[in-house]
Enzyme design. Structure first.
Site, PDB file in Angstrom:
ATOM      1  N   ASN A  13      36.189  42.369  26.631  1.00 35.81           N
ATOM      2  CA  ASN A  13      37.229  43.043  27.409  1.00 35.81           C
ATOM      3  C   ASN A  13      38.458  42.152  27.318  1.00 35.81           C
ATOM      4  OD1 ASN A  13      38.935  44.154  29.272  1.00 35.81           O
ATOM      5  ND2 ASN A  13      37.658  43.726  31.064  1.00 35.81           N
ATOM      6  N   LYS A  15      41.391  42.687  28.332  1.00 36.63           N
ATOM      7  CA  LYS A  15      42.305  42.802  29.481  1.00 36.63           C
ATOM      8  C   LYS A  15      43.750  42.952  28.970  1.00 36.63           C
ATOM      9  CE  LYS A  15      38.863  40.494  32.232  1.00 36.63           C
ATOM     10  NZ  LYS A  15      38.511  39.681  33.374  1.00 36.63           N
ATOM     11  N   HIS A  98      36.343  48.756  36.310  1.00 38.36           N
ATOM     12  CA  HIS A  98      36.417  47.287  36.325  1.00 38.36           C
ATOM     13  C   HIS A  98      36.994  46.824  37.665  1.00 38.36           C
ATOM     14  CE1 HIS A  98      37.546  43.186  35.376  1.00 38.36           C
ATOM     15  NE2 HIS A  98      36.672  43.257  34.391  1.00 38.36           N
ATOM     16  N   GLU A 100      39.073  44.682  38.381  1.00 37.83           N
ATOM     17  CA  GLU A 100      40.535  44.508  38.394  1.00 37.83           C
ATOM     18  C   GLU A 100      41.239  45.856  38.589  1.00 37.83           C
ATOM     19  OE1 GLU A 100      40.744  42.250  34.749  1.00 37.83           O
ATOM     20  OE2 GLU A 100      39.707  40.618  35.768  1.00 37.83           O
ATOM     21  N   GLU A 170      29.195  42.926  37.245  1.00 39.95           N
ATOM     22  CA  GLU A 170      30.187  41.860  37.226  1.00 39.95           C
ATOM     23  C   GLU A 170      30.489  41.411  38.654  1.00 39.95           C
ATOM     24  OE1 GLU A 170      32.538  41.997  33.270  1.00 39.95           O
ATOM     25  OE2 GLU A 170      33.681  43.029  34.797  1.00 39.95           O
ATOM     26  N   GLY A 176      36.619  35.311  35.572  1.00 37.67           N
ATOM     27  CA  GLY A 176      37.772  34.472  35.266  1.00 37.67           C
ATOM     28  C   GLY A 176      37.846  33.199  36.083  1.00 37.67           C
ATOM     29  N   SER A 216      32.540  35.134  33.501  1.00 39.09           N
ATOM     30  CA  SER A 216      32.504  33.782  32.934  1.00 39.09           C
ATOM     31  C   SER A 216      31.327  33.560  31.986  1.00 39.09           C
ATOM     32  CB  SER A 216      32.525  32.727  34.048  1.00 39.09           C
ATOM     33  OG  SER A 216      33.710  32.838  34.818  1.00 39.09           O
ATOM     34  N   GLY A 238      37.457  36.197  28.984  1.00 38.75           N
ATOM     35  CA  GLY A 238      38.114  35.056  28.328  1.00 38.75           C
ATOM     36  C   GLY A 238      37.515  34.670  26.978  1.00 38.75           C
TER      37      GLY A 238
HETATM   38  P1  13P Z   1      35.623  36.547  32.210  1.00 37.72           P
HETATM   39  O1  13P Z   1      34.585  36.502  31.113  1.00 37.72           O
HETATM   40  O2  13P Z   1      36.965  36.055  31.770  1.00 37.72           O
HETATM   41  O3  13P Z   1      35.130  35.926  33.473  1.00 37.72           O
HETATM   42  O4  13P Z   1      35.850  38.103  32.533  1.00 37.72           O
HETATM   43  C1  13P Z   1      34.757  38.902  32.765  1.00 37.72           C
HETATM   44  C2  13P Z   1      35.209  40.299  32.830  1.00 37.72           C
HETATM   45  O5  13P Z   1      35.904  40.697  33.742  1.00 37.72           O
HETATM   46  C3  13P Z   1      34.816  41.194  31.755  1.00 37.72           C
HETATM   47  O6  13P Z   1      35.098  42.516  32.072  1.00 37.72           O
END
Ligand code: 13P
Length: 255
Positions: A13, A15, A98, A100, A170, A176, A216, A238
């Site tokens: 992802n 983002k 998601h 976010e 998640e 993150g 993460s 990430g």
């Molecule tokens: P990270 O791997 O950066 O923690 O993000 C996870 C995520 O939100 C994947 O959708």
């Protein structure tokens, strides 16, 4: 539950990262590293990168997804993108719900359900995200919350359509932040989700469902997380922006 009956899927992802030019470089770097992987490999990228990435993955085992879609087919929804538009480009996957989107852009369980419906109707495979905030984990309501998110999102989804659903657990506190859920914590909630799906449909449907962990996940911890019986893959933020790290995770899922 039998891990052998379902497919591992590692999805990136991205983002709000990568211009089309940067996206091309990343995918071209990634493609040889994930070639021949014994798991699904998906990159979910910003809308503006879709055209470039769809072109760049031709002839590779990488599939492409979007990061959201609207629930209506077309109309006066300035700034939105429909599931049909994505399909018309050749997109196969879409992330829905998601955290976010839920936290910053007003997505609710109800709008998540509507987006899931639209995505399935268009023929997309949905990566449906569920997960708790830290406060909710501390309150001891993780299982109930994740069960409710799952049930609402799957409202109206038939057993047959479930083959086009991947659920990503998640935990919001792990996204993150560098704070990964322990392998046991990840497995526990993935197993709760599988139980909820068994209750809504049946054991065979639950056994066949791919459930990812996200938060993460990286080149170092992927193997331990993916070794868990109910963790069938990962949704990677990430670490999906670095071809080498992403490919290590794909290799861990391919074993
Ligand atoms: P990270 O791997 O950066 O923690 O993000 C996870 C995520 O939100 C994947 O959708």
């Amino acid at each position: 539950m039998n891990k052998k009956v379902r497919k591992a899927v590692i999805a990136g992802n991205w983002k709000m990262n990568k211009t089309p030019a940067e996206a091309k470089v990343l995918v071209e770097e990634m493609a040889p590293l994930v070639k021949g992987a014994d798991c699904g490999v998906v990159v979910c990228v910003p809308y503006v990168d879709l055209c470039t990435v769809l072109d760049a993955v031709k002839g590779t085992n990488i599939e492409v997804g979007a990061e959201n879609c609207h629930w209506e087919k077309s109309g006066a929804y300035t700034g939105e993108i429909s599931a049909d538009m994505l399909v018309s480009m050749g997109v196969q996957y879409v992330i829905i719900g998601h955290s976010e989107r839920r936290t910053y852009f007003g997505d609710t369980d109800v709008t998540v359900q509507k987006r899931v419906r639209a995505a399935l109707d268009a023929g997309l495979t949905v990566i449906l995200c569920v997960g708790e905030y830290l406060e909710q984990r501390e309150q001891g309501i993780t299982d109930e919350l994740v069960a409710m998110q799952t049930k609402i999102a799957l409202g109206g989804v038939s057993k047959q359509e479930l083959s086009k659903i991947i659920i990503a657990y998640e935990p919001v506190w792990a996204i993150g932040t560098g704070k990964t859920a322990t392998a046991e914590q990840a497995n526990e909630v993935c197993s709760v989700i599988r139980g909820v799906v068994a209750g809504l449909y049946d054991n065979a449907a639950a056994d066949a469902l791919t459930i990812q962990y996200g938060g993460s996940m990286n080149a170092k911890n992927a193997e331990e997380l993916l070794d868990q019986p109910d963790v069938d893959g990962g949704l990677i933020g990430g670490a999906s922006l670095k071809a080498a790290d992403f490919s290590v995770i794909v290799k861990a899922a391919s074993r």
